[in-house]
Write a protein that holds these residues in place. Sequence first.
Motif, PDB file in Angstrom:
ATOM      1  N   PRO A  80       0.822  -1.331   0.114  1.00  0.00           N
ATOM      2  CA  PRO A  80      -0.341  -0.107   0.125  1.00  0.00           C
ATOM      3  C   PRO A  80       0.792   1.136   0.015  1.00  0.00           C
ATOM      4  O   PRO A  80       1.883   1.708   0.674  1.00  0.00           O
ATOM      5  CB  PRO A  80      -0.923   0.332   1.303  1.00  0.00           C
ATOM      6  CG  PRO A  80      -0.501  -0.997   1.533  1.00  0.00           C
ATOM      7  CD  PRO A  80       0.389  -1.881   1.016  1.00  0.00           C
ATOM      8  N   VAL A  81       0.670   2.335  -0.991  1.00  0.00           N
ATOM      9  CA  VAL A  81       1.036   3.272  -0.341  1.00  0.00           C
ATOM     10  C   VAL A  81       0.301   4.188   0.841  1.00  0.00           C
ATOM     11  O   VAL A  81       1.449   5.114   1.502  1.00  0.00           O
ATOM     12  CB  VAL A  81       0.119   4.481  -1.307  1.00  0.00           C
ATOM     13  CG1 VAL A  81       0.655   5.693  -1.759  1.00  0.00           C
ATOM     14  CG2 VAL A  81       0.829   3.983  -3.468  1.00  0.00           C
ATOM     15  N   ALA A  82      -0.572   4.192   1.141  1.00  0.00           N
ATOM     16  CA  ALA A  82      -1.109   4.656   2.110  1.00  0.00           C
ATOM     17  C   ALA A  82      -2.413   4.124   3.012  1.00  0.00           C
ATOM     18  O   ALA A  82      -2.998   3.413   2.119  1.00  0.00           O
ATOM     19  CB  ALA A  82      -1.689   5.863   2.357  1.00  0.00           C
ATOM     20  N   ARG A  83      -2.469   4.510   4.457  1.00  0.00           N
ATOM     21  CA  ARG A  83      -3.803   3.677   5.160  1.00  0.00           C
ATOM     22  C   ARG A  83      -4.415   5.055   5.894  1.00  0.00           C
ATOM     23  O   ARG A  83      -3.392   5.220   6.486  1.00  0.00           O
ATOM     24  CB  ARG A  83      -3.571   2.960   5.960  1.00  0.00           C
ATOM     25  CG  ARG A  83      -4.065   2.271   7.264  1.00  0.00           C
ATOM     26  CD  ARG A  83      -4.390   0.334   7.966  1.00  0.00           C
ATOM     27  NE  ARG A  83      -4.734   0.841   8.239  1.00  0.00           N
ATOM     28  CZ  ARG A  83      -5.151   1.025   9.364  1.00  0.00           C
ATOM     29  NH1 ARG A  83      -4.412   1.880  10.157  1.00  0.00           N
ATOM     30  NH2 ARG A  83      -5.810   0.369  10.262  1.00  0.00           N
ATOM     31  N   ILE A  84      -5.047   5.042   5.937  1.00  0.00           N
ATOM     32  CA  ILE A  84      -6.094   6.714   5.538  1.00  0.00           C
ATOM     33  C   ILE A  84      -7.545   5.954   6.769  1.00  0.00           C
ATOM     34  O   ILE A  84      -7.920   5.685   6.734  1.00  0.00           O
ATOM     35  CB  ILE A  84      -6.674   7.498   4.581  1.00  0.00           C
ATOM     36  CG1 ILE A  84      -5.867   7.549   4.133  1.00  0.00           C
ATOM     37  CG2 ILE A  84      -7.257   8.687   4.819  1.00  0.00           C
ATOM     38  CD1 ILE A  84      -5.602   6.209   2.470  1.00  0.00           C
ATOM     39  N   THR A  85      -6.893   6.411   7.633  1.00  0.00           N
ATOM     40  CA  THR A  85      -8.353   6.786   8.928  1.00  0.00           C
ATOM     41  C   THR A  85      -7.715   8.163   9.310  1.00  0.00           C
ATOM     42  O   THR A  85      -7.828   9.173   8.502  1.00  0.00           O
ATOM     43  CB  THR A  85      -7.265   5.974  10.355  1.00  0.00           C
ATOM     44  OG1 THR A  85      -6.413   6.740  10.470  1.00  0.00           O
ATOM     45  CG2 THR A  85      -6.973   3.995  10.170  1.00  0.00           C
ATOM     46  N   TRP A  86      -9.292   8.267  10.640  1.00  0.00           N
ATOM     47  CA  TRP A  86      -9.992   9.362  10.780  1.00  0.00           C
ATOM     48  C   TRP A  86     -10.497   8.846  11.581  1.00  0.00           C
ATOM     49  O   TRP A  86     -10.632   7.911  12.610  1.00  0.00           O
ATOM     50  CB  TRP A  86     -10.994   9.903   9.495  1.00  0.00           C
ATOM     51  CG  TRP A  86     -11.857   8.887   9.506  1.00  0.00           C
ATOM     52  CD1 TRP A  86     -13.388   8.849   9.947  1.00  0.00           C
ATOM     53  CD2 TRP A  86     -11.638   7.747   8.356  1.00  0.00           C
ATOM     54  NE1 TRP A  86     -13.555   7.432   9.666  1.00  0.00           N
ATOM     55  CE2 TRP A  86     -13.257   7.003   8.887  1.00  0.00           C
ATOM     56  CE3 TRP A  86     -11.242   7.891   7.631  1.00  0.00           C
ATOM     57  CZ2 TRP A  86     -13.627   5.510   7.651  1.00  0.00           C
ATOM     58  CZ3 TRP A  86     -11.746   6.252   6.707  1.00  0.00           C
ATOM     59  CH2 TRP A  86     -12.169   5.511   6.831  1.00  0.00           C
ATOM     60  N   ARG A  87     -10.621  10.753  12.696  1.00  0.00           N
ATOM     61  CA  ARG A  87     -12.067  10.861  14.115  1.00  0.00           C
ATOM     62  C   ARG A  87     -12.206  12.072  12.907  1.00  0.00           C
ATOM     63  O   ARG A  87     -12.209  13.074  13.150  1.00  0.00           O
ATOM     64  CB  ARG A  87     -10.693  11.363  14.646  1.00  0.00           C
ATOM     65  CG  ARG A  87      -9.546  12.369  14.907  1.00  0.00           C
ATOM     66  CD  ARG A  87      -8.887  12.829  15.860  1.00  0.00           C
ATOM     67  NE  ARG A  87      -7.661  13.833  15.914  1.00  0.00           N
ATOM     68  CZ  ARG A  87      -7.649  15.125  15.671  1.00  0.00           C
ATOM     69  NH1 ARG A  87      -9.387  15.430  15.742  1.00  0.00           N
ATOM     70  NH2 ARG A  87      -7.240  15.686  15.149  1.00  0.00           N
ATOM     71  N   GLU A  88     -13.691  12.343  14.592  1.00  0.00           N
ATOM     72  CA  GLU A  88     -14.155  13.466  14.354  1.00  0.00           C
ATOM     73  C   GLU A  88     -13.864  14.477  15.036  1.00  0.00           C
ATOM     74  O   GLU A  88     -12.908  14.241  15.704  1.00  0.00           O
ATOM     75  CB  GLU A  88     -15.652  13.095  15.367  1.00  0.00           C
ATOM     76  CG  GLU A  88     -16.039  11.245  14.874  1.00  0.00           C
ATOM     77  CD  GLU A  88     -17.973  11.510  15.187  1.00  0.00           C
ATOM     78  OE1 GLU A  88     -18.060  12.720  16.183  1.00  0.00           O
ATOM     79  OE2 GLU A  88     -18.658  10.112  15.504  1.00  0.00           O
ATOM     80  N   GLY A  89     -13.942  15.344  14.194  1.00  0.00           N
ATOM     81  CA  GLY A  89     -13.572  16.701  14.631  1.00  0.00           C
ATOM     82  C   GLY A  89     -13.319  17.334  14.159  1.00  0.00           C
ATOM     83  O   GLY A  89     -12.237  18.207  14.765  1.00  0.00           O
ATOM     84  N   ALA A  90     -13.224  16.924  13.158  1.00  0.00           N
ATOM     85  CA  ALA A  90     -12.301  18.017  11.866  1.00  0.00           C
ATOM     86  C   ALA A  90     -12.711  19.598  11.411  1.00  0.00           C
ATOM     87  O   ALA A  90     -14.067  19.407  12.096  1.00  0.00           O
ATOM     88  CB  ALA A  90     -12.333  17.227  10.477  1.00  0.00           C
ATOM     89  N   THR A  91     -11.560  20.449  11.074  1.00  0.00           N
ATOM     90  CA  THR A  91     -12.482  21.894  10.711  1.00  0.00           C
ATOM     91  C   THR A  91     -12.515  21.104   8.690  1.00  0.00           C
ATOM     92  O   THR A  91     -11.203  21.160   8.386  1.00  0.00           O
ATOM     93  CB  THR A  91     -11.036  23.238  10.856  1.00  0.00           C
ATOM     94  OG1 THR A  91     -11.112  23.070  11.956  1.00  0.00           O
ATOM     95  CG2 THR A  91     -11.566  24.814  10.526  1.00  0.00           C
TER      96      THR A  91
END
Length: 328
Positions: A80-91
Amino acid sequence: PNSHNLQPWIVDLREPDSITLHVDRTRLLPMTDPWFRQIVVSQGTFIESLAIALRERGMEPSVQLFPQGEFAPRAVDDRPVARITWREGATKDPLFAQLLQRHTAKVDYDTTRPVALSTLEALATSYSDERVRYGGTVEAQRIEVLRKLCMDSARVELLTPRTVMESVKLTRVGPKEIAQPRDGTSINPPAPRNAAMVGPFDRENPPAEGSTAYKQMMGRFEGHSRTAMGFVWLSTPTAPGATRSAEVASGRAYMRLQLKATELGLQVHPMSQAPQEFDEMKPHYDEMHRLLVGKPASEETVQMFCRVGYCAPQQHTPRRGVEAIVRA
């Protein structure tokens, strides 16, 4: 934006709450991009677009590059080139508004409309990655030198049989061809479209010097080069072990730069010939590094070299459907 509009992305959604990005290795450019640098830069544009879209939905992305190790400098593989995860609360990112407006206009620019230096300075504010260095010019004498570099390097690509054929096979002429694969380079003005209808656009041999197809092809590049109203470029320090990460970072920076340009009403068009690494291009590749960064590529790599200017709005380039790039 991506090299030759190949859309070389595979997006794996099979792991819950994450997105894993791979290079689609069936969509490479081994003749004009033998080190696959442009393909890896194109992964960065995808990642940045995704990050902007996630923030619009209130999710702050976390991008882990090359979680199973970085590709070799002149190879790509299925890691993989990248693994993207996330969390709540972005601007939310203000550049989101430009995602569906952005396009790369491959037409002559308006030579009566100069580009202000302040506009180039505004582009420099579009990203904040210290690994990626920005440069640009609207100085008349320097523009002339760089226009010549663009045309000279284009001639090398167009007159080298294996490299021009790579582009010929990805050229889509007229509405029917453009609509079918929804990839490659779209050409739809009347002259080449009418020529293709009567059959002289040969997909198996390089355009013969002096032929209609040759003159049209060369004329397109001459027009692009001659009407450049300024230039911008991105470069990264050449660091062993971090080549591919620098290329991805450059793609992310370029994505933001082009979105900012769209916000400002400016066009940005990569002139990708001089940065190509095939053997016949090396004199122009070396000259480009001398002119733009004052260093050889062994010390600093020019990742993107683009003309800027103004033109009337153009039709967007088609994209394949989501199902073509998703593993779910």
